[in-house]
Design a protein around this motif. Sequence first.
Motif, short mmCIF file in Angstrom:
data_model
loop_
_atom_site.label_atom_id
_atom_site.label_comp_id
_atom_site.label_asym_id
_atom_site.label_seq_id
_atom_site.Cartn_x
_atom_site.Cartn_y
_atom_site.Cartn_z
N ALA A 110 0.83 -1.21 0.00
CA ALA A 110 0.00 0.00 0.00
C ALA A 110 0.86 1.25 0.00
CB ALA A 110 -0.91 0.00 1.23
N GLU A 111 0.27 2.31 -0.49
CA GLU A 111 0.88 3.63 -0.45
C GLU A 111 -0.14 4.64 0.02
OE1 GLU A 111 2.70 4.77 -4.10
OE2 GLU A 111 3.90 2.94 -4.29
N ARG A 112 0.25 5.42 1.02
CA ARG A 112 -0.62 6.46 1.56
C ARG A 112 -1.98 5.90 2.02
NH1 ARG A 112 0.49 10.92 -3.22
NH2 ARG A 112 2.74 11.15 -2.85
N GLY A 113 -1.93 4.69 2.54
CA GLY A 113 -3.14 4.09 3.07
C GLY A 113 -4.01 3.39 2.05
N TRP A 114 -3.61 3.41 0.77
CA TRP A 114 -4.40 2.76 -0.28
C TRP A 114 -3.64 1.54 -0.80
CZ3 TRP A 114 -9.28 4.34 -1.35
CH2 TRP A 114 -9.64 5.62 -0.89
N ILE A 115 -4.33 0.41 -0.88
CA ILE A 115 -3.70 -0.81 -1.37
C ILE A 115 -3.48 -0.73 -2.88
CG2 ILE A 115 -3.98 -3.31 -1.70
CD1 ILE A 115 -5.46 -3.41 0.94
N ASP A 116 -2.28 -1.04 -3.29
CA ASP A 116 -1.94 -1.10 -4.71
C ASP A 116 -2.25 -2.52 -5.19
OD1 ASP A 116 -0.76 -1.27 -7.21
OD2 ASP A 116 0.98 -0.05 -6.66
N TRP A 117 -3.43 -2.69 -5.76
CA TRP A 117 -3.87 -4.03 -6.14
C TRP A 117 -3.05 -4.60 -7.30
CZ3 TRP A 117 -6.25 -6.69 -2.77
CH2 TRP A 117 -7.11 -6.07 -1.85
N ASN A 118 -2.59 -3.75 -8.20
CA ASN A 118 -1.79 -4.23 -9.31
C ASN A 118 -0.48 -4.82 -8.79
OD1 ASN A 118 -1.16 -4.51 -12.19
ND2 ASN A 118 0.39 -2.94 -11.80
N ARG A 119 0.17 -4.09 -7.87
CA ARG A 119 1.41 -4.60 -7.27
C ARG A 119 1.14 -5.84 -6.43
NH1 ARG A 119 4.76 -1.64 -2.42
NH2 ARG A 119 6.38 -3.25 -2.19
N THR A 120 0.04 -5.82 -5.69
CA THR A 120 -0.32 -6.96 -4.85
C THR A 120 -0.46 -8.23 -5.68
OG1 THR A 120 -1.47 -5.58 -3.22
CG2 THR A 120 -2.08 -7.90 -3.29
N ASN A 121 -1.22 -8.17 -6.75
CA ASN A 121 -1.47 -9.37 -7.57
C ASN A 121 -0.23 -9.78 -8.36
OD1 ASN A 121 -4.18 -9.70 -6.77
ND2 ASN A 121 -4.87 -8.17 -8.24
N THR A 122 0.58 -8.79 -8.78
CA THR A 122 1.79 -9.10 -9.52
C THR A 122 2.80 -9.83 -8.64
OG1 THR A 122 1.51 -7.19 -10.99
CG2 THR A 122 3.71 -8.14 -10.85
N GLU A 123 3.02 -9.28 -7.44
CA GLU A 123 3.97 -9.92 -6.51
C GLU A 123 3.44 -11.27 -6.04
OE1 GLU A 123 5.46 -7.55 -3.36
OE2 GLU A 123 5.79 -5.78 -4.61
N ALA A 124 2.12 -11.38 -5.87
CA ALA A 124 1.52 -12.66 -5.49
C ALA A 124 1.76 -13.71 -6.56
CB ALA A 124 0.03 -12.49 -5.24
N ALA A 125 1.59 -13.32 -7.82
CA ALA A 125 1.80 -14.25 -8.93
C ALA A 125 3.23 -14.76 -8.95
CB ALA A 125 1.44 -13.58 -10.25
N GLU A 126 4.20 -13.90 -8.63
CA GLU A 126 5.60 -14.31 -8.62
C GLU A 126 5.86 -15.30 -7.48
OE1 GLU A 126 9.59 -14.92 -9.15
OE2 GLU A 126 8.03 -14.21 -10.53
N LEU A 127 5.30 -15.02 -6.30
CA LEU A 127 5.45 -15.95 -5.18
C LEU A 127 4.79 -17.29 -5.48
CD1 LEU A 127 4.73 -13.46 -2.26
CD2 LEU A 127 6.91 -14.60 -2.69
N MET A 128 3.62 -17.25 -6.10
CA MET A 128 2.92 -18.48 -6.46
C MET A 128 3.72 -19.29 -7.47
SD MET A 128 -0.83 -16.70 -6.66
CE MET A 128 -1.63 -18.04 -7.56
N ARG A 129 4.38 -18.59 -8.38
CA ARG A 129 5.22 -19.28 -9.36
C ARG A 129 6.36 -20.02 -8.67
NH1 ARG A 129 9.85 -19.07 -11.38
NH2 ARG A 129 10.40 -17.20 -10.19
#
Length: 517
Positions: A110-129
């Motif tokens: 998150a940045e400034r209290g707002w979740i960055d969903w694009n970054r969240t899902n991108t980093e999640a996909a890398e961990l899942m890989r």
Amino acid sequence: MTEDILRMRGITKRFPGVVALDDVNLSVRRGEIHAICGENGAGKSTLMKVLSGVYPDGSFEGGIDFEGELCRFSGIRDSEDRGIVIIHQELALCPQLSIAENLFLGNERAERGWIDWNRTNTEAAELMRRVGLNENPTTQILDLGVGKQQLVEIAKALSKKVKLLILDEPTAALNDEDSAHLLQLLRGLREDGITSVIISHKLNEIVSIAETVTVLRDGRTVEVLDLRDGDVTEDRIISGMVGRELSDRFPVRDAVIGDEVLRIEDWTVHSPTQHGRVVVDKASIRLRRGEIVGLAGLMGAGRTEFAMSVFGRSYGKDISGRIFKNDQLIRLRTVREAIAQGIAYATEDRKRYGLNLIEDIKRNVSAAGLSRFTQGFGWIDDGKEFSAAEEFRRSMNIKAPSVLTTTGNLSGGNQQKVVLSKWILTEPDVLILDEPTRGIDVGAKYEIYTIVNQLAAQGKAILVISSELPELLGLCDRIYAMSAGRITGEVSREEANEERLMQYMTAGVSAGREENR
């Protein structure tokens, strides 16, 4: 020589009236897979809870050195900040949240209290890989099987920059395929420099993957075995765990098999949540007095659904078929009717469905047969209830000081004995045991097998559902195999072997999956 990443020195942990750990020492080399073995109640999970901060500094005696520094963890967050992450046997995931949301829960992108969903899902996909999880990051956890949920937990650990990964019974609820995948993943993490500590009762897996084994018994360290020597066998580990040679994994039994007591014909069950999906398809089996019958099948074959639907229609809808007891057609529309007809079912999930963990042993033992202790106006005779529970505590060798002991404080093996006591109290003619030894050690397994044999000797018909083929082969007189909801084979004890059962267990799997889509 590889340096130690972890040293636990003189760890002593006390609970009221119990010394759970007594001067335990543990050394783990950097980059190795280190196993901790011991019977239920030996202190394995307690030791790991001390290490991970679940039991904070000051609640135990002794010291923890991690990467050469003395550590004092006041909670889990402290240990995770150092790179120590524990995955408990009961997975700590939020079922209604997505994979990505679970991976970064409490550590949001998150940045400034707002979740960055694009970054969240991108980093999640890398961990899942990295863990080999081929799913969409937005998939809800409740839509995943247990094997994939384990991978989510490991991916979550990787997101925390894990250095030492602790896994408590990681394959207890997994089938062979998922277990093999998980063990291969741990080997890959070792190549990446991640150290793992694994607690498991599946000694064949320990021998295949671990380099070092620390054996605990009665809260003490009894020995450390180096599996790299190549001469440490499962039997050698068992002798350390139980303090004696266990020459045979299964007690000797002379079966005396009588007349047919239960026959199920053309039993068909539909899914309660997926319209039109057939979960059990025209299954037919028969059980005889004094006989132990096995039911083998891969995960998803329909074994538990079959058993639960027979037991008073505890599962499923649009159920059809016939059940005969002593050659008489009977109706089992409710659990109460099933119990009244002399049928009992010990669930595979004792902690969720089999026991009330916050109640004492007495109340759990009497739960299914409470009417035996009622007096006029529905009052319960506490003295009779206590005496009956105490008799089971002695005869079943339940290790507890009193039947007033809280059931949740017992080891897995002793909890399973309480489950069996509850159903034996109802004096059933037919006893269905679903994964009766899941998550318990070899010594406790032997005791459970002995109890099962005694019940069969009393003339009870017993159906054992198990994912462990050696267990079925060592225990049962006959074995049915199930695949995609169908009974695909039946073999006698003399004819049965793992290869033949696996052929039946995989017969028609692809076709069954296509029909159920």
